[in-house]
Design an enzyme around this catalytic site. Structure first.
Site, PDB file in Angstrom:
ATOM      1  N   LYS A  35       0.844  -1.203   0.000  1.00  0.00           N
ATOM      2  CA  LYS A  35       0.000   0.000   0.000  1.00  0.00           C
ATOM      3  C   LYS A  35       0.883   1.260   0.000  1.00  0.00           C
ATOM      4  O   LYS A  35       0.606   2.230  -0.710  1.00  0.00           O
ATOM      5  CB  LYS A  35      -0.875  -0.022   1.252  1.00  0.00           C
ATOM      6  CG  LYS A  35      -2.124   0.819   1.148  1.00  0.00           C
ATOM      7  CD  LYS A  35      -3.022   0.442   2.325  1.00  0.00           C
ATOM      8  CE  LYS A  35      -4.176   1.361   2.480  1.00  0.00           C
ATOM      9  NZ  LYS A  35      -4.915   1.120   3.732  1.00  0.00           N
ATOM     10  N   PHE A 152     -15.101  12.959  12.177  1.00  0.00           N
ATOM     11  CA  PHE A 152     -16.523  12.874  11.830  1.00  0.00           C
ATOM     12  C   PHE A 152     -16.765  12.816  10.329  1.00  0.00           C
ATOM     13  O   PHE A 152     -17.882  13.029   9.865  1.00  0.00           O
ATOM     14  CB  PHE A 152     -17.281  14.053  12.446  1.00  0.00           C
ATOM     15  CG  PHE A 152     -17.172  14.112  13.953  1.00  0.00           C
ATOM     16  CD1 PHE A 152     -17.972  13.310  14.751  1.00  0.00           C
ATOM     17  CD2 PHE A 152     -16.241  14.941  14.566  1.00  0.00           C
ATOM     18  CE1 PHE A 152     -17.859  13.336  16.135  1.00  0.00           C
ATOM     19  CE2 PHE A 152     -16.123  14.981  15.956  1.00  0.00           C
ATOM     20  CZ  PHE A 152     -16.939  14.181  16.742  1.00  0.00           C
ATOM     21  N   ASN A 208     -22.661   9.324  16.172  1.00  0.00           N
ATOM     22  CA  ASN A 208     -23.011   8.346  15.133  1.00  0.00           C
ATOM     23  C   ASN A 208     -24.297   7.603  15.482  1.00  0.00           C
ATOM     24  O   ASN A 208     -25.139   7.370  14.608  1.00  0.00           O
ATOM     25  CB  ASN A 208     -21.862   7.351  14.926  1.00  0.00           C
ATOM     26  CG  ASN A 208     -20.935   7.805  13.808  1.00  0.00           C
ATOM     27  OD1 ASN A 208     -21.087   8.903  13.289  1.00  0.00           O
ATOM     28  ND2 ASN A 208     -19.981   6.973  13.448  1.00  0.00           N
ATOM     29  N   LEU A 250     -32.785  12.587   7.332  1.00  0.00           N
ATOM     30  CA  LEU A 250     -34.194  12.196   7.434  1.00  0.00           C
ATOM     31  C   LEU A 250     -34.648  11.623   6.097  1.00  0.00           C
ATOM     32  O   LEU A 250     -35.798  11.798   5.705  1.00  0.00           O
ATOM     33  CB  LEU A 250     -35.063  13.403   7.815  1.00  0.00           C
ATOM     34  CG  LEU A 250     -35.087  13.823   9.288  1.00  0.00           C
ATOM     35  CD1 LEU A 250     -36.050  14.992   9.507  1.00  0.00           C
ATOM     36  CD2 LEU A 250     -35.481  12.662  10.212  1.00  0.00           C
ATOM     37  N   GLY A 257     -26.215   1.497   6.167  1.00  0.00           N
ATOM     38  CA  GLY A 257     -25.153   0.486   6.221  1.00  0.00           C
ATOM     39  C   GLY A 257     -23.815   1.180   6.339  1.00  0.00           C
ATOM     40  O   GLY A 257     -23.715   2.273   6.884  1.00  0.00           O
ATOM     41  N   CYS A 260     -19.456   2.233   9.484  1.00  0.00           N
ATOM     42  CA  CYS A 260     -19.539   2.961  10.760  1.00  0.00           C
ATOM     43  C   CYS A 260     -20.826   2.725  11.542  1.00  0.00           C
ATOM     44  O   CYS A 260     -20.776   2.214  12.654  1.00  0.00           O
ATOM     45  CB  CYS A 260     -19.342   4.455  10.515  1.00  0.00           C
ATOM     46  SG  CYS A 260     -17.681   4.843   9.988  1.00  0.00           S
ATOM     47  N   LYS A 263     -21.596  -0.846  12.955  1.00  0.00           N
ATOM     48  CA  LYS A 263     -20.535  -1.221  13.897  1.00  0.00           C
ATOM     49  C   LYS A 263     -20.602  -0.363  15.167  1.00  0.00           C
ATOM     50  O   LYS A 263     -20.519  -0.875  16.282  1.00  0.00           O
ATOM     51  CB  LYS A 263     -19.177  -1.013  13.205  1.00  0.00           C
ATOM     52  CG  LYS A 263     -17.984  -1.299  14.070  1.00  0.00           C
ATOM     53  CD  LYS A 263     -16.684  -0.865  13.422  1.00  0.00           C
ATOM     54  CE  LYS A 263     -16.266   0.479  13.982  1.00  0.00           C
ATOM     55  NZ  LYS A 263     -14.913   0.885  13.616  1.00  0.00           N
ATOM     56  N   LYS A 320     -23.543   3.613  -0.058  1.00  0.00           N
ATOM     57  CA  LYS A 320     -24.135   4.926  -0.285  1.00  0.00           C
ATOM     58  C   LYS A 320     -23.480   5.515  -1.531  1.00  0.00           C
ATOM     59  O   LYS A 320     -22.581   4.890  -2.112  1.00  0.00           O
ATOM     60  CB  LYS A 320     -23.921   5.843   0.903  1.00  0.00           C
ATOM     61  CG  LYS A 320     -22.441   6.097   1.200  1.00  0.00           C
ATOM     62  CD  LYS A 320     -22.311   6.987   2.389  1.00  0.00           C
ATOM     63  CE  LYS A 320     -21.402   8.145   2.087  1.00  0.00           C
ATOM     64  NZ  LYS A 320     -21.201   9.048   3.187  1.00  0.00           N
TER      65      LYS A 320
HETATM   66  C1  UDX Z   1     -20.957   8.166   9.072  1.00  0.00           C
HETATM   67  C2  UDX Z   1     -21.117   9.540   9.742  1.00  0.00           C
HETATM   68  O1  UDX Z   1     -22.019  10.364   8.985  1.00  0.00           O
HETATM   69  C3  UDX Z   1     -19.763  10.211   9.888  1.00  0.00           C
HETATM   70  O2  UDX Z   1     -19.909  11.438  10.608  1.00  0.00           O
HETATM   71  C4  UDX Z   1     -18.806   9.279  10.644  1.00  0.00           C
HETATM   72  O3  UDX Z   1     -17.512   9.856  10.740  1.00  0.00           O
HETATM   73  C5  UDX Z   1     -18.719   7.925   9.954  1.00  0.00           C
HETATM   74  O4  UDX Z   1     -20.052   7.371   9.801  1.00  0.00           O
HETATM   75  P1  UDX Z   1     -20.586   7.296   6.554  1.00  0.00           P
HETATM   76  O5  UDX Z   1     -20.729   5.915   7.124  1.00  0.00           O
HETATM   77  O6  UDX Z   1     -19.463   7.604   5.637  1.00  0.00           O
HETATM   78  O7  UDX Z   1     -20.494   8.391   7.736  1.00  0.00           O
HETATM   79  O8  UDX Z   1     -21.944   7.607   5.746  1.00  0.00           O
HETATM   80  P2  UDX Z   1     -23.283   8.426   5.966  1.00  0.00           P
HETATM   81  O9  UDX Z   1     -23.382   9.482   4.942  1.00  0.00           O
HETATM   82  O10 UDX Z   1     -23.468   8.867   7.372  1.00  0.00           O
HETATM   83  O11 UDX Z   1     -24.382   7.300   5.614  1.00  0.00           O
HETATM   84  C6  UDX Z   1     -24.468   6.093   6.370  1.00  0.00           C
HETATM   85  C7  UDX Z   1     -25.608   5.231   5.863  1.00  0.00           C
HETATM   86  O12 UDX Z   1     -26.870   5.831   6.146  1.00  0.00           O
HETATM   87  C8  UDX Z   1     -25.589   4.999   4.345  1.00  0.00           C
HETATM   88  O13 UDX Z   1     -25.944   3.661   4.072  1.00  0.00           O
HETATM   89  C9  UDX Z   1     -26.644   5.958   3.827  1.00  0.00           C
HETATM   90  O14 UDX Z   1     -27.208   5.547   2.612  1.00  0.00           O
HETATM   91  C10 UDX Z   1     -27.661   5.897   4.973  1.00  0.00           C
HETATM   92  N1  UDX Z   1     -28.522   7.092   5.086  1.00  0.00           N
HETATM   93  C11 UDX Z   1     -27.975   8.315   5.327  1.00  0.00           C
HETATM   94  C12 UDX Z   1     -29.910   6.951   4.997  1.00  0.00           C
HETATM   95  O15 UDX Z   1     -30.439   5.843   4.779  1.00  0.00           O
HETATM   96  N2  UDX Z   1     -30.701   8.080   5.152  1.00  0.00           N
HETATM   97  C13 UDX Z   1     -30.173   9.310   5.400  1.00  0.00           C
HETATM   98  O16 UDX Z   1     -30.946  10.275   5.535  1.00  0.00           O
HETATM   99  C14 UDX Z   1     -28.767   9.442   5.489  1.00  0.00           C
END
Ligand code: UDX
Length: 429
Positions: A35, A152, A208, A250, A257, A260, A263, A320
């Site tokens: 890496k 974050f 989170n 919302l 999923g 983060c 878990k 996502k």
């Molecule tokens: C998250 C936190 O937002 C971030 O602050 C932290 O540091 C790490 O975890 P991440 O896992 O990268 O970030 O993605 P995020 O944009 O939060 O989305 C998480 C999941 O929630 C995705 O599967 C997304 O599709 C879903 N989601 C998000 C929804 O279903 N509805 C929403 O309104 C927002």
């Protein structure tokens, strides 16, 4: 400042690149030699918008370097960030063995005062353990401070989130490391909150879990909307206009999923349990998330009846939009559930097909999203990629044996889909 980041995953690599971008001298350490070689040659192991340019530019300008030696990283810097993985274990608790190993490596390399900063998401009281470990394994009597500085950033928006953070949290045991930590973050012009270490660690898990709770809340509302004929997007809009609530997170969906939320929820439930508290609220958040997937699969089965030998086109594999990450992806789980029912799958994702090919077997990967519908009985949207909104719906309607589209992310307008002749089923509308 001279900074070292140990671990070049999402958090470590983006942090290193952004610190270099604002003018710090950064050494990124990873024990994976291949890496390190890839990064040195300008390659990037993950897809993250804007990251490749940032790494190339700052490497060329001499502010960003990569090495596989922790000792070299520790020696060269005043502040050493730990950004290694903290993966989940089978019982939901967090595997802290990488953190512990790095703490020992730092201890072995300490020759003068350093600030050791934990950036990985860890259970409350980990900072105390890191401090104990460094003290135990450090041969010389060297001063050091342990700081908690949770990250974050969201995948897919990581560079943007890092360059323009809402807040910086710094958890300390004494005031000694505070000026240096403030200097690290001065170029980012963000509010800095100084707390004790345990509070800083809790802020991360509490944030989170709250965001996951917010999604499960709107998903629970989506069930009521479907039962009553209301529209969850209008409800979310109306709720979100209240500044105390806010519109973000919302969006009703087939569930959240990623590496983060699932878990961190399990870890937080476990941490609470270890402290003698039953965090029943978060267990309900997990239940709602699982039932959202069950309800979506049921919707598909109820409509198509027998899935055996039916061909379904799945739009989206990443957990996502804007990422190639498929860890704990609801889209992958959905594909596996549909395959279990006997469906034949054609799948498309703008970035995640290569990673998905390692876990999804017997599916047809389709490069062009507009060709996905060819020979399909129905289409399913599983990831909220913005570009899916540009799908040629007229072509898809003609290509499908029956014009049926299940939208697990509410990307399309129900009235418009009806006008185009689709049987359209989404979430909470
Ligand atoms: C998250 C936190 O937002 C971030 O602050 C932290 O540091 C790490 O975890 P991440 O896992 O990268 O970030 O993605 P995020 O944009 O939060 O989305 C998480 C999941 O929630 C995705 O599967 C997304 O599709 C879903 N989601 C998000 C929804 O279903 N509805 C929403 O309104 C927002």
């Amino acid at each position: 400042m001279k900074l070292t980041i140990i671990g070049t995953g999402y958090v470590g690599l983006v942090t290193g690149a952004c610190f270099a971008e604002v003018g710090h001298q950064v050494v990124c350490v990873d024990n994976d030699v291949s890496k390190v070689e890839l990064l040195r040659s300008g390659g990037i192991p993950i897809y993250e918008p804007g990251l490749e340019e940032l790494v190339r530019k700052n490497t060329a300008d001499g502010r960003l370097r990569f090495t596989s030696s922790t000792a070299e990283g520790v020696e060269k810097s005043e502040v050493v960030f730990i950004a290694v993985a903290t993966p989940p274990q089978d019982d939901g608790s967090v595997d802290l063995s990488f953190i512990e190993k790095v703490a020992r490596e730092i201890a072995a390399a300490l020759t003068n005062y350093k600030i050791v900063v934990d950036k990985s998401t860890v259970p409350v009281k980990t900072g105390e353990k890191v401090a104990e470990t460094i003290k135990r394994y450090c041969k010389a009597r060297v001063d050091f401070d342990v700081v908690s500085n949770p990250e974050f950033l969201r995948e897919g928006f990581a560079v943007e989130d890092l360059m323009k953070p809402d807040r910086i949290v710094i958890g300390v045991r004494s005031q000694r490391p505070v000026p240096a930590m403030k200097n690290v973050y001065a170029p980012f012009n963000a509010p800095i909150i100084v707390t004790d270490i345990n509070s800083a660690e809790l802020i991360k898990h509490a944030s989170n879990s709250f965001l996951a709770l917010k999604i499960s809340y709107i998903n629970a509302i989506s069930v009521l909307c479907e039962a009553t004929g209301a529209n969850v997007q209008e409800v979310a809009h109306g709720m979100g206009m209240d500044e105390r609530i806010g519109r973000r997170f919302l969006n009703a969906s087939l569930g959240f999923g990623g590496s983060c939320f699932p878990k961190d929820l399990s870890a937080f439930v476990k941490i609470a349990e270890q402290e003698g508290c039953d965090f029943a609220l978060l267990k309900e958040v997990q239940k709602i998330n699982a039932s959202q997937m069950d309800r979506f699969v049921k919707k598909i089965v109820d409509t198509l009846w027998v899935l055996k030998d039916k061909t379904i086109g799945v739009l989206g594999l990443a957990f996502k939009q804007n990422t190639d990450d498929i860890r704990m992806s609801p889209a992958i789980e959905l594909c596996q559930r549909l395959q279990k029912e006997g469906a034949i799958l054609r799948v498309h994702d703008p970035k995640a097909m290569e990673k998905a090919s390692a876990v999804l077997k017997n599916v047809i990967f389709v490069k062009d999203m507009n060709e996905l519908a060819d020979g399909c009985d129905a289409l399913v949207v599983a990831t909220e990629w913005e570009e899916f909104k540009k799908l040629d719906l007229e072509r898809a309607r003609q290509a499908l044996s029956h014009p049926i589209l299940f939208d697990g992310r509410n990307l399309f307008d129900p009235a418009e889909m009806e006008r185009l002749g689709f049987i359209y089923k989404s979430i909470g509308r």
